[in-house]
Design a protein around this motif. Sequence first.
Motif, PDB file in Angstrom:
ATOM      1  N   LEU A 384      24.780  97.915  72.734  1.00 51.20           N
ATOM      2  CA  LEU A 384      23.692  98.484  71.877  1.00 51.20           C
ATOM      3  C   LEU A 384      22.698  99.369  72.873  1.00 51.20           C
ATOM      4  CD1 LEU A 384      22.470  95.462  69.508  1.00 51.20           C
ATOM      5  CD2 LEU A 384      24.483  97.109  69.336  1.00 51.20           C
ATOM      6  N   ASN A 385      22.568 100.511  72.884  1.00 51.14           N
ATOM      7  CA  ASN A 385      21.710 101.460  73.553  1.00 51.14           C
ATOM      8  C   ASN A 385      20.353 101.156  73.972  1.00 51.14           C
ATOM      9  OD1 ASN A 385      24.577 102.920  73.253  1.00 51.14           O
ATOM     10  ND2 ASN A 385      23.757 104.333  74.560  1.00 51.14           N
ATOM     11  N   GLN A 386      19.943 101.052  72.622  1.00 49.36           N
ATOM     12  CA  GLN A 386      18.426 101.086  72.700  1.00 49.36           C
ATOM     13  C   GLN A 386      18.047  99.757  71.361  1.00 49.36           C
ATOM     14  OE1 GLN A 386      16.113 104.558  72.543  1.00 49.36           O
ATOM     15  NE2 GLN A 386      17.963 105.696  72.111  1.00 49.36           N
ATOM     16  N   LEU A 387      17.860  98.457  72.232  1.00 50.44           N
ATOM     17  CA  LEU A 387      17.541  97.445  71.247  1.00 50.44           C
ATOM     18  C   LEU A 387      16.217  97.269  71.472  1.00 50.44           C
ATOM     19  CD1 LEU A 387      18.345  94.673  69.594  1.00 50.44           C
ATOM     20  CD2 LEU A 387      18.683  93.838  71.984  1.00 50.44           C
ATOM     21  N   VAL A 388      15.466  97.544  70.311  1.00 48.81           N
ATOM     22  CA  VAL A 388      14.103  97.421  70.511  1.00 48.81           C
ATOM     23  C   VAL A 388      13.415  96.158  69.950  1.00 48.81           C
ATOM     24  CG1 VAL A 388      13.718  99.863  70.370  1.00 48.81           C
ATOM     25  CG2 VAL A 388      13.835  98.579  68.233  1.00 48.81           C
ATOM     26  N   TYR A 389      14.278  95.265  69.152  1.00 46.94           N
ATOM     27  CA  TYR A 389      13.593  94.144  68.619  1.00 46.94           C
ATOM     28  C   TYR A 389      14.943  93.066  68.306  1.00 46.94           C
ATOM     29  CZ  TYR A 389      11.619  91.291  64.625  1.00 46.94           C
ATOM     30  OH  TYR A 389      11.357  90.213  63.816  1.00 46.94           O
ATOM     31  N   LEU A 390      14.691  91.752  68.765  1.00 45.31           N
ATOM     32  CA  LEU A 390      15.693  90.844  68.628  1.00 45.31           C
ATOM     33  C   LEU A 390      14.830  89.551  68.166  1.00 45.31           C
ATOM     34  CD1 LEU A 390      18.404  89.432  69.112  1.00 45.31           C
ATOM     35  CD2 LEU A 390      17.675  88.889  71.263  1.00 45.31           C
ATOM     36  N   HIS A 391      15.329  89.012  67.139  1.00 45.87           N
ATOM     37  CA  HIS A 391      14.702  87.961  66.335  1.00 45.87           C
ATOM     38  C   HIS A 391      15.696  86.818  66.066  1.00 45.87           C
ATOM     39  CE1 HIS A 391      11.556  86.353  63.179  1.00 45.87           C
ATOM     40  NE2 HIS A 391      11.922  85.611  63.985  1.00 45.87           N
ATOM     41  N   VAL A 392      15.434  85.634  66.744  1.00 48.62           N
ATOM     42  CA  VAL A 392      16.487  84.545  66.417  1.00 48.62           C
ATOM     43  C   VAL A 392      15.856  83.536  65.941  1.00 48.62           C
ATOM     44  CG1 VAL A 392      17.980  83.100  67.721  1.00 48.62           C
ATOM     45  CG2 VAL A 392      17.667  85.377  68.578  1.00 48.62           C
ATOM     46  N   TYR A 393      15.959  82.921  65.006  1.00 47.88           N
ATOM     47  CA  TYR A 393      15.990  81.738  64.251  1.00 47.88           C
ATOM     48  C   TYR A 393      16.989  80.673  64.397  1.00 47.88           C
ATOM     49  CZ  TYR A 393      11.787  82.938  61.603  1.00 47.88           C
ATOM     50  OH  TYR A 393      10.357  83.138  61.082  1.00 47.88           O
ATOM     51  N   VAL A 394      16.480  79.433  65.179  1.00 48.28           N
ATOM     52  CA  VAL A 394      17.379  78.303  65.321  1.00 48.28           C
ATOM     53  C   VAL A 394      16.881  77.111  64.645  1.00 48.28           C
ATOM     54  CG1 VAL A 394      18.751  77.020  67.010  1.00 48.28           C
ATOM     55  CG2 VAL A 394      18.254  79.367  67.515  1.00 48.28           C
ATOM     56  N   TYR A 395      17.593  76.587  63.810  1.00 48.21           N
ATOM     57  CA  TYR A 395      17.115  75.226  63.083  1.00 48.21           C
ATOM     58  C   TYR A 395      18.135  74.319  63.865  1.00 48.21           C
ATOM     59  CZ  TYR A 395      15.259  78.338  59.612  1.00 48.21           C
ATOM     60  OH  TYR A 395      14.380  79.488  59.076  1.00 48.21           O
ATOM     61  N   LEU A 396      17.278  73.217  64.452  1.00 48.28           N
ATOM     62  CA  LEU A 396      17.746  72.141  65.394  1.00 48.28           C
ATOM     63  C   LEU A 396      17.579  70.859  64.756  1.00 48.28           C
ATOM     64  CD1 LEU A 396      17.098  73.634  69.157  1.00 48.28           C
ATOM     65  CD2 LEU A 396      19.202  73.799  67.747  1.00 48.28           C
ATOM     66  N   THR A 397      18.514  70.262  64.241  1.00 46.91           N
ATOM     67  CA  THR A 397      18.409  68.777  63.773  1.00 46.91           C
ATOM     68  C   THR A 397      18.428  67.699  65.005  1.00 46.91           C
ATOM     69  OG1 THR A 397      19.652  69.088  61.833  1.00 46.91           O
ATOM     70  CG2 THR A 397      19.275  66.900  62.286  1.00 46.91           C
TER      71      THR A 397
END
Length: 434
Positions: A384-397
């Motif tokens: 990806l040439n221009q990544l302006v936003y990364l959002h990661v939701y991780v649900y850990l038990t």
Amino acid sequence: MDHISRFPDGVLHHILSFLPTKDVLRTSILSKRWKLVLDTYPILDFSWGDCAGQSSDAMYSENASDEYRQMLTKFMNYVDTSIFRFCKYKFSMQKFKLFLVLPDLELSSHLDKWVQKVIENGAKEVDFGIDLPGYLHFKKPYSMPDAIFAAKSVTVLKLFGCNVKLEESFCIKLHSLQKLALKEVQMDDHLLRRIVTCCPLIEDISLRFCWGLKKIQVFELLRLKKFEIYSHLSKPESVEIKSPSLESFHCSFTVRSVKPIVSVDACQGLKSLILSGSFVTELLLQDLVPKFHVLESLRVGDCPVLKKVKISSWRLKSLEIHSCENIMDIEINTPNLLSCKYCGSVVPVSLINAPSCHWQVEFSLMNTLDILWYMTLKEFLAKLNQLVYLHVYVYLTTIMVRNTYSNSSYIVCFCICLFGDSCHIYELLDAFSL
């Protein structure tokens, strides 16, 4: 000195059109002058839900209390008085809006009378909605009077929660209609085709959660610009639109077993396309998208069958892919793409040619945050040439440490939200040591 009250009625009506209905009604207590202005105000907006309070369980109960029915009767008398008071001045009605939540249809004669009066008054916009409790809403809805379809002056017609049936001999005269919006309306294919045929000026059609429609056909509307259909009740077999002027098409079916044949090939002027449902396949996208030479915006979402997205377009400027749980592969050749949003749970294998595109990427994961996932993510982001936003939701038990009082588990939501160019985000990801 009150200078505003000296303005002509038309100017005051225009000022009132920017206010909420409740504030408009309050102006009647200012003076006799303002009461007269309100009596001749050409926008009649009545919503029983606002007056009764949306939290009232009685609104959606067949066993409504006597007190509730008395309140409803009082409100309907107010609507009755307001309509007839306005009509006595013989002014044209600009807009009539009504939304009622009824426990049954005992008072339906009032509704018929209001529709007739509004049409006789030459209303330009009609927004009419009736909500009934439980099975009545879908099995025995309110039957819309035929008169509404003989209203030559109506330019905007919105109907909610009713049944529409017309005799074959009835002449539809909606010659001025420009926008038709039907929500939770019961009707058949033949009637829809009749309405469309008799309304050559239509520019906007919206069919939301209607039932009774099987083969939806919209042909020869030379001014049609927007068409949208949502369905979660009925199971239409096909949607066919033939209109060279169509610019926006939105087709969404939430029932996974529904896979209608969707045909919009003849709409060569299409600029915006939104597709959602099990009918969306890799083959459909490969066949459909190249046919629209001026397509600028494409959105694909909630498509459980879709496993691969392959798109090639020189005109596409905006692309969104979201909630397609089985997508494993993305291949896009879109040199002029300006923005792309991807939301999912799987990091896809990708071949991307979009040098000027700004990317927004969101992932929602369950217990899959490991080094392999992290390396796959970095490989994907590198393309990806221009990544302006990364959002990661991780649900850990996570299992809690045992003690003498409890032994239980709970879910932790771990969220990463990063902004900036790709190199900056890589540095931050490394800092997190995922």
